[in-house]
Structures are given as C-alpha cells and as structure tokens.
Design a protein around this motif. Structure first.
Motif, PDB file in Angstrom:
ATOM      1  N   ASN A 531       0.840  -1.210   0.000  1.00 27.23           N
ATOM      2  CA  ASN A 531       0.000   0.000   0.000  1.00 27.23           C
ATOM      3  C   ASN A 531       0.871   1.255   0.000  1.00 27.23           C
ATOM      4  O   ASN A 531       0.594   2.238   0.677  1.00 27.23           O
ATOM      5  N   GLY A 532       1.980   1.174  -0.770  1.00 25.10           N
ATOM      6  CA  GLY A 532       2.936   2.275  -0.824  1.00 25.10           C
ATOM      7  C   GLY A 532       2.490   3.433  -1.688  1.00 25.10           C
ATOM      8  O   GLY A 532       1.295   3.595  -1.996  1.00 25.10           O
ATOM      9  N   ILE A 533       3.468   4.213  -2.152  1.00 27.67           N
ATOM     10  CA  ILE A 533       3.165   5.459  -2.865  1.00 27.67           C
ATOM     11  C   ILE A 533       2.928   5.244  -4.346  1.00 27.67           C
ATOM     12  O   ILE A 533       2.531   6.177  -5.062  1.00 27.67           O
ATOM     13  N   GLY A 534       3.165   4.044  -4.852  1.00 24.72           N
ATOM     14  CA  GLY A 534       2.955   3.771  -6.274  1.00 24.72           C
ATOM     15  C   GLY A 534       4.206   4.034  -7.095  1.00 24.72           C
ATOM     16  O   GLY A 534       5.111   4.758  -6.691  1.00 24.72           O
ATOM     17  N   ARG A 535       4.228   3.435  -8.306  1.00 27.80           N
ATOM     18  CA  ARG A 535       5.436   3.507  -9.133  1.00 27.80           C
ATOM     19  C   ARG A 535       5.697   4.906  -9.679  1.00 27.80           C
ATOM     20  O   ARG A 535       6.843   5.349  -9.758  1.00 27.80           O
ATOM     21  N   ASP A 536       4.629   5.626 -10.018  1.00 24.36           N
ATOM     22  CA  ASP A 536       4.817   6.967 -10.591  1.00 24.36           C
ATOM     23  C   ASP A 536       5.472   7.904  -9.582  1.00 24.36           C
ATOM     24  O   ASP A 536       6.441   8.610  -9.902  1.00 24.36           O
ATOM     25  N   GLU A 537       4.937   7.914  -8.354  1.00 23.54           N
ATOM     26  CA  GLU A 537       5.490   8.794  -7.322  1.00 23.54           C
ATOM     27  C   GLU A 537       6.904   8.366  -6.963  1.00 23.54           C
ATOM     28  O   GLU A 537       7.792   9.210  -6.740  1.00 23.54           O
ATOM     29  N   ALA A 538       7.150   7.046  -6.898  1.00 20.78           N
ATOM     30  CA  ALA A 538       8.488   6.547  -6.584  1.00 20.78           C
ATOM     31  C   ALA A 538       9.490   6.976  -7.653  1.00 20.78           C
ATOM     32  O   ALA A 538      10.632   7.332  -7.348  1.00 20.78           O
ATOM     33  N   SER A 539       9.067   6.952  -8.927  1.00 20.43           N
ATOM     34  CA  SER A 539       9.966   7.370 -10.008  1.00 20.43           C
ATOM     35  C   SER A 539      10.327   8.838  -9.892  1.00 20.43           C
ATOM     36  O   SER A 539      11.478   9.233 -10.114  1.00 20.43           O
ATOM     37  N   ARG A 540       9.323   9.662  -9.555  1.00 23.29           N
ATOM     38  CA  ARG A 540       9.601  11.096  -9.387  1.00 23.29           C
ATOM     39  C   ARG A 540      10.559  11.339  -8.219  1.00 23.29           C
ATOM     40  O   ARG A 540      11.447  12.204  -8.285  1.00 23.29           O
ATOM     41  N   ASN A 541      10.388  10.595  -7.124  1.00 22.90           N
ATOM     42  CA  ASN A 541      11.255  10.782  -5.952  1.00 22.90           C
ATOM     43  C   ASN A 541      12.666  10.279  -6.183  1.00 22.90           C
ATOM     44  O   ASN A 541      13.603  10.705  -5.502  1.00 22.90           O
ATOM     45  N   VAL A 574       5.405 -12.368 -15.355  1.00 23.91           N
ATOM     46  CA  VAL A 574       5.526 -11.338 -14.296  1.00 23.91           C
ATOM     47  C   VAL A 574       4.670 -10.148 -14.711  1.00 23.91           C
ATOM     48  O   VAL A 574       4.911  -9.547 -15.782  1.00 23.91           O
ATOM     49  N   THR A 575       3.682  -9.837 -13.892  1.00 23.16           N
ATOM     50  CA  THR A 575       2.787  -8.715 -14.187  1.00 23.16           C
ATOM     51  C   THR A 575       2.831  -7.718 -13.032  1.00 23.16           C
ATOM     52  O   THR A 575       2.688  -8.117 -11.866  1.00 23.16           O
ATOM     53  N   ILE A 576       3.026  -6.464 -13.359  1.00 21.10           N
ATOM     54  CA  ILE A 576       3.055  -5.410 -12.336  1.00 21.10           C
ATOM     55  C   ILE A 576       1.882  -4.474 -12.580  1.00 21.10           C
ATOM     56  O   ILE A 576       1.725  -3.933 -13.689  1.00 21.10           O
ATOM     57  N   ILE A 577       1.045  -4.300 -11.558  1.00 21.95           N
ATOM     58  CA  ILE A 577      -0.189  -3.516 -11.688  1.00 21.95           C
ATOM     59  C   ILE A 577      -0.153  -2.349 -10.700  1.00 21.95           C
ATOM     60  O   ILE A 577       0.138  -2.529  -9.515  1.00 21.95           O
ATOM     61  N   ASP A 578      -0.458  -1.171 -11.190  1.00 24.40           N
ATOM     62  CA  ASP A 578      -0.577   0.003 -10.316  1.00 24.40           C
ATOM     63  C   ASP A 578      -1.984   0.037  -9.724  1.00 24.40           C
ATOM     64  O   ASP A 578      -2.981  -0.114 -10.452  1.00 24.40           O
ATOM     65  N   LEU A 579      -2.076   0.250  -8.411  1.00 25.15           N
ATOM     66  CA  LEU A 579      -3.363   0.264  -7.708  1.00 25.15           C
ATOM     67  C   LEU A 579      -3.793   1.701  -7.426  1.00 25.15           C
ATOM     68  O   LEU A 579      -2.967   2.556  -7.064  1.00 25.15           O
ATOM     69  N   TYR A 580      -5.084   1.974  -7.598  1.00 23.69           N
ATOM     70  CA  TYR A 580      -5.623   3.314  -7.350  1.00 23.69           C
ATOM     71  C   TYR A 580      -6.888   3.198  -6.517  1.00 23.69           C
ATOM     72  O   TYR A 580      -7.577   2.160  -6.540  1.00 23.69           O
ATOM     73  N   ASP A 581      -7.196   4.269  -5.796  1.00 25.92           N
ATOM     74  CA  ASP A 581      -8.455   4.286  -5.063  1.00 25.92           C
ATOM     75  C   ASP A 581      -9.545   4.872  -5.955  1.00 25.92           C
ATOM     76  O   ASP A 581      -9.338   5.126  -7.150  1.00 25.92           O
ATOM     77  N   ASP A 582     -10.724   5.110  -5.380  1.00 27.86           N
ATOM     78  CA  ASP A 582     -11.863   5.590  -6.165  1.00 27.86           C
ATOM     79  C   ASP A 582     -11.619   6.952  -6.787  1.00 27.86           C
ATOM     80  O   ASP A 582     -12.219   7.298  -7.809  1.00 27.86           O
ATOM     81  N   SER A 583     -10.732   7.748  -6.155  1.00 29.96           N
ATOM     82  CA  SER A 583     -10.455   9.084  -6.686  1.00 29.96           C
ATOM     83  C   SER A 583      -9.253   9.077  -7.627  1.00 29.96           C
ATOM     84  O   SER A 583      -8.719  10.128  -7.948  1.00 29.96           O
ATOM     85  N   ARG A 584      -8.808   7.896  -8.015  1.00 31.28           N
ATOM     86  CA  ARG A 584      -7.660   7.708  -8.912  1.00 31.28           C
ATOM     87  C   ARG A 584      -6.343   8.138  -8.276  1.00 31.28           C
ATOM     88  O   ARG A 584      -5.364   8.403  -8.966  1.00 31.28           O
ATOM     89  N   ALA A 585      -6.295   8.178  -6.957  1.00 28.50           N
ATOM     90  CA  ALA A 585      -5.040   8.459  -6.258  1.00 28.50           C
ATOM     91  C   ALA A 585      -4.303   7.140  -6.047  1.00 28.50           C
ATOM     92  O   ALA A 585      -4.919   6.113  -5.727  1.00 28.50           O
ATOM     93  N   PRO A 586      -2.972   7.108  -6.240  1.00 24.33           N
ATOM     94  CA  PRO A 586      -2.217   5.854  -6.085  1.00 24.33           C
ATOM     95  C   PRO A 586      -2.380   5.290  -4.676  1.00 24.33           C
ATOM     96  O   PRO A 586      -2.341   6.026  -3.694  1.00 24.33           O
ATOM     97  N   LYS A 587      -2.565   3.977  -4.591  1.00 23.81           N
ATOM     98  CA  LYS A 587      -2.660   3.351  -3.277  1.00 23.81           C
ATOM     99  C   LYS A 587      -1.809   2.081  -3.183  1.00 23.81           C
ATOM    100  O   LYS A 587      -2.039   1.238  -2.323  1.00 23.81           O
ATOM    101  N   GLY A 588      -0.812   1.977  -4.069  1.00 28.72           N
ATOM    102  CA  GLY A 588       0.100   0.863  -3.946  1.00 28.72           C
ATOM    103  C   GLY A 588       0.395   0.193  -5.284  1.00 28.72           C
ATOM    104  O   GLY A 588       0.033   0.682  -6.351  1.00 28.72           O
TER     105      GLY A 588
END
Length: 603
Positions: A531-541, A574-588
């Motif tokens: 339930n981390g920050i997601g791949r997009d945010e991790a790439s920016r950081n 190997v499949t990597i899926i980005d998870l989002y909540d209902d508001s499309r905010a990354p949730k892991g």
C-alpha cells in the motif's frame, strides 16, 4: 549545653544569660501581647533540657543586668533556628532583630559563623531585658538551661576568625572531596559524549546534583554568598537538590542493572519511585514558598527520606536473592555504603559521615562502570569480528551490495549507541539470512516453506534497519502443501525489496505488504501487494538515482521464470499492476508471478 550556641568558647568565654521562658502553640503572638501582664505571669524558669516541639513557639525573657556593657556592643547567641527574633528597645520603641534561617544576611561575619544579634545597653527593655522568639520547624533541636549566651562584639569577632582558621583541616578535606567529585563529573560527561552512552550521562547527572547539594551544604559561606539576600532560596536549593539527587540515583541504578531485562520488578518500582520523587519536589517547593515555617516541610522531607531508605533496602535484598550478574553486587555494595553514611550523618548530625559513604560508593560504582565498559568493548570486538565474517559470506552470495553494507552500517549504529543487545540480535538475523542464502544458492530449487521463511527473515532485518515496523502478512492457499512444493530460491525477494524501499519507506501512516500464494491449476500464482506510494510517485522521488541494480534483478527473475517453462512461452509470467483508489489516487502496487507447480521429488 547546645554545642551550636557555644562552639566558639575555646578562645574567649561566653557569659550565660539567665532567662525565663514561655512556650505556646499560638504562633501569631506579637511582642506587644507578650509584654502584657497576662503573658508576663506565664513566664517560668527552665529546670532541665527540653526538646523543641515543631508546632510551638518559644519566648525567652533574657536578663542582661549582669552584663557590663561599658559603651561596647555585645553579641547575643542562641543557636541556629528557623525563626530567631530578638526584640529590643530603640528610641523608646520596640524593634526586632531577625536572625532566623529564613531571614536575609546583613553581617559580614555571617560568612564564617552562625547567625547572631548585636545590641548595646541602650537597647535593653526596662534597662535590663531583651525578648527572644524562637521556633524550629525542621531540624531536631533542644532548649538548654544555658541556652542564651553573650560576648562582647570584639571578642566575638576574634573567636569567629580563630574558628575559621581552625577549620582549615576540614576545609581542605572538603575542597579535596568536592574537587574529586567535580573531576569525576567532567570525566563522566566526557565518556558519555565519546561513547554516546546514556548510562554515563545518568551517572554524570547524579554526580552533578551531588556536587550542587554538598557544595552548599558543606560550605555555609557559599549559601550566604549565593542566597544571602534571599535565604528562602537557599532552603529550597538544599532540599530540592537532595531530592533530585535521589531521582538521578534511581535512574542510574535502573540503567546500570539493565533492570528492564534482568530485574523487571525493580525497573517498574524504580519508575514509580521516580514519579513520586518529582511529586515530592513539587510539594517541597510549595511548602517552602507558601509557608516556610510550616511543619509540613519536615513531614514531606522525612517521608521522602524514609521512602528512599526503604527502596534501597528492599532493592538490595531483592538483588541478593535474585542475582543475575556481577553488576548487582556493585549496586548492593555501593548503595549500602551510601545508605550507611547517610543514616549515620542524620543520627549524629555530622555530614562527614555522609562524605565517607559517598567516597566509598563512588569508588565502588567507578569499578563497576569500568568493568562494564571493558565488557562492552569486548562485545564490540566480538561483533566486529562476526561482521567481517558475515560481510565475506554476503559478498559470496552476490546479493545487492547496498543491502549488505547498509545492514552492516545499521549494526554499527546500534554499537555506537551502546545498544549491544539490539546489535547482536540484528547481526544474528543477518548472519542467519546470509547462511541460508549461501546454502540455497547452490540449490536449483527449495521448498515453498523455505522460500517463505527466508522472505520473513529478510523483512525482519529491514524492519530492524529502518526502526519503522510495517506489516507483513503471508497467506498460503490451504490446498497447497508448502513442504511438498518447490520453487527457485529467492524468486520473490527482488520484488519484495522493491516494495519496501520504493513503495513503503517514503510513505507516511500505515504501511503493509501482503504476500498470497494461490493454486492456479498447474501453476502457482504468487501475488505481492503493498500500500505504498505507487510507481509513478516513486519514479519522481528517485530522479537521478541509479536503478540499474533494481531493474537487473527484476529482469533476471523474469528470465528465471521463463527458463522453467521453455514450452509455454505465451503470456507474461511477471505482471506489475498500479493500484488506485476511487479518486484515482495511487494506493500501492501489485506484482503477480506465475510459476510452474513442481512437486518435491522423494529421494
């Protein structure tokens, strides 16, 4: 006779002053009332020595008709009391000379002697009397038949100076004693700063308050210099420093004993005592500044002393009966010497016995600290040797070098902070992980159970390293037998490392990783979800940071899985899926692995 009142008769003799006395529980009486016939008739002579009652005030009618003033000033001495008022005639009006322990100091000789009153013939009431009002609500005291003494002012000054010079031996011992404590204090704080060890910081705090208490207690002149105009602060200083001395003593004992692990009962009792001591400090300050002549101060301080005596006795007995290691013996010996010196000083009224107890206690504790330091140095040496061995093993496994060296640095961090138990536990887990990886690195397959155990151990190490616990849950399908199924060793570890480092470590709030192993027919489906920050945010950081090691590890894992099924090339294993909540905010992030279901062969 009161030794405090006649301590200077060695050179020039004092004259005994006859008196009559009135004792009363009415502490609000004024001199104008005392001079009335009603109270004059109540004055009576003192037949024998009498103990002072803390709730009473004692009035003395001193007859100085036998004193030959001859135009000189004379000094009236009665001993040291909390309230010590002398009432005299001045220009046909009654004035008061205050010399109690709570009254400001105005005479230069107060630096070297007790308080006193100076009068002349013109100050006598009715040409022959002076009245004294005495009260002692704190120290045990007595009234003697030769309580009031008089001497000419010139003889008094001579005696005072001779007494000061005669005390040179005591002063030398006191300076040597206090200087020794000051030197040990500086040395202890130095050790604490170098080794970052809280034990020495606590012992330094104990020595500091010991020095603050004895520095003023052993040198009354110091209190006159520091608090002469505000003697109430001197009283507060004496009582508060003595009580806080006990506070730091208890904290040091708990830390020295490692009571939290070896003597949990002492640790719990010590924490309670510490809070009670702070409560006593508050009560003492309230008592002193609200009503310094109240008997409540005596009750508070006496209760605190009895509590500390009881705590020391019970603690010593408990340690003796449940001795874990040699540290307990040092505490028992040191605290026994301190307790013996303290009680003897209280009973005999001589602070030098307390000094002796402190000297022996400091020597014993110093030995204990020295041995403890040697033991810790030995532990560090052993840990350093183990670290070198583990480092070599880890490099042989070709693990991520950043993980190896960061883990070793974490162990060193624990050692620098003298958290040797934590360092040892960390090193033990890290060494076990390396051994298992070395063992499995020569194997083509290991059981699913062994794989999951290695992953759990890896997560424990990362939790220790970051000192930030995150949840890690493993769920295996009930239909699967993890002891019969085999998988390539460390097939999941690169993804788990990625989830921790780049998903959770930069996240605030609740952190968790879930690992699911499911039955997918002729395959095993392994799902790793964080339930981390997601791949997009991790790439920016992580812009500008190296990603080669991470990407290589994941690519190698893909190849390892594909090599297991040369015939089945369809679909991504190997499949990597980005998870989002209902508001499309990354949730892991969720990683799915599909690997062949292979049964363990029975040899």
């Amino acid at each position: 006779m009161d030794e405090r009142a006649i301590s200077f008769i060695d050179t020039k003799p004092y004259q005994n002053v006859p008196f009559t006395m009135l004792e009363t529980t009415n502490n609000a009486l004024e001199i104008s009332e005392i001079l009335t016939k009603e109270y004059q008739e109540q004055f009576d002579s003192l037949k024998q020595t009498k103990s002072i009652e803390r709730t009473k005030t004692y009035w003395f009618k001193a007859d100085l008709s036998q004193i030959d003033f001859e135009g000189k000033k004379w000094v009236i001495r009665t001993g040291g009391y909390a309230l010590n008022n002398l009432y005299i005639d001045q220009n046909e009006d009654i004035k008061v000379s205050r010399a109690g322990s709570f009254d400001p100091v105005t005479k230069e000789l107060e630096l070297i002697i007790w308080r006193y009153h100076t009068i002349s013939a013109e100050n006598l009431i009715e040409g022959k009397y002076v009245y004294l009002e005495l009260r002692e609500n704190y120290f045990p005291a007595q009234i003697y038949t030769q309580q009031i003494l008089a001497i000419s002012e010139s003889d008094f000054k001579t005696n005072s100076i001779i007494r000061f010079v005669g005390d040179a031996e005591y002063n030398f011992r006191a300076v040597f004693f206090l200087g020794g404590i000051a030197f040990l204090l500086i040395y202890t704080f130095g050790i604490s700063f170098i080794y970052k060890d809280r034990l020495y910081l606590l012992y330094g705090a104990y020595l500091l308050f010991l020095l603050m208490y004895l520095g003023v207690k052993m040198y009354p002149a110091q209190s006159t210099v520091l608090f002469g105009s505000f003697p109430i602060f001197n009283h507060a200083w004496n009582e508060v420093t003595q009580i806080l001395l006990n506070y730091w003593y208890v904290r040091f004992v708990r830390k020295f004993l490692d009571a939290k692990n070896l003597y949990p009962l002492i640790d719990k009792a010590g924490k309670i005592i510490e809070w009670i001591i702070l409560g006593f400090v508050t009560a003492v300050l309230i008592s002193i500044f609200s009503n310094p002549l109240s008997t409540s101060l005596y009750i508070i301080v006496t209760t605190e002393r009895l509590m500390m005596i009881a705590f020391a006795v019970v603690t010593n007995l408990y340690i003796i009966l449940n001795l874990k290691d040699r540290r307990g013996l040092y505490i028992v010996a040191g605290s026994t010497m301190l307790l013996t010196g303290s009680v003897t000083a209280l009973v005999l009224g001589d602070i030098q016995y307390f000094m002796i107890g402190v000297i022996i206690e400091i020597f014993i504790f110093g030995m204990g600290l020295g041995i403890l330091m040697k033991r810790r140095e030995d532990e560090r040496s052993v840990l350093n040797k183990e670290m070198e061995k583990v480092k070599m093993r880890a490099l042989q496994t070709q693990m991520n070098p950043h993980f190896i060296f960061n883990s070793l640095n974490s162990i060193r961090s624990y050692m620098i902070k003298n958290e040797t138990k934590e360092a040892s536990g960390y090193l033990s887990k890290f060494s076990r992980l390396i051994r298992q990886i070395l063992e499995y690195s020569t194997e083509e397959f290991i059981t699913l159970k062994e794989e999951l155990q290695v992953l759990s151990l890896y997560v424990q190490i990362e939790q220790l390293r970051f000192r930030d616990e995150f949840g890690f849950i493993i769920k295996v399908d009930e239909s699967l037998n993890d002891e019969e199924l085999i998988v390539p060793p460390l097939i999941v570890q690169p993804f788990l490392e990625n989830a921790i480092w780049h998903g959770l470590m930069q996240k605030q709030g609740e952190k968790k990783i879930e690992l699911f192993v499911e039955d997918a027919g002729n395959k095993l489906k392994i799902v790793l979800r964080d339930n981390g920050i997601g791949r997009d945010e991790a790439s920016r950081n992580n812009v500008g940071k190296q990603k080669e090691n991470r990407s290589m590890a994941i690519d190698l894992t893909r190849q390892r899985i594909e090599m297991l099924e040369e015939k089945d090339k369809k679909g991504d294993k190997v499949t990597i899926i980005d998870l989002y909540d209902d508001s499309r905010a990354p949730k892991g992030t969720e990683v799915r692995l599909l690997i062949p279901k292979i049964q363990k062969r029975v040899k």
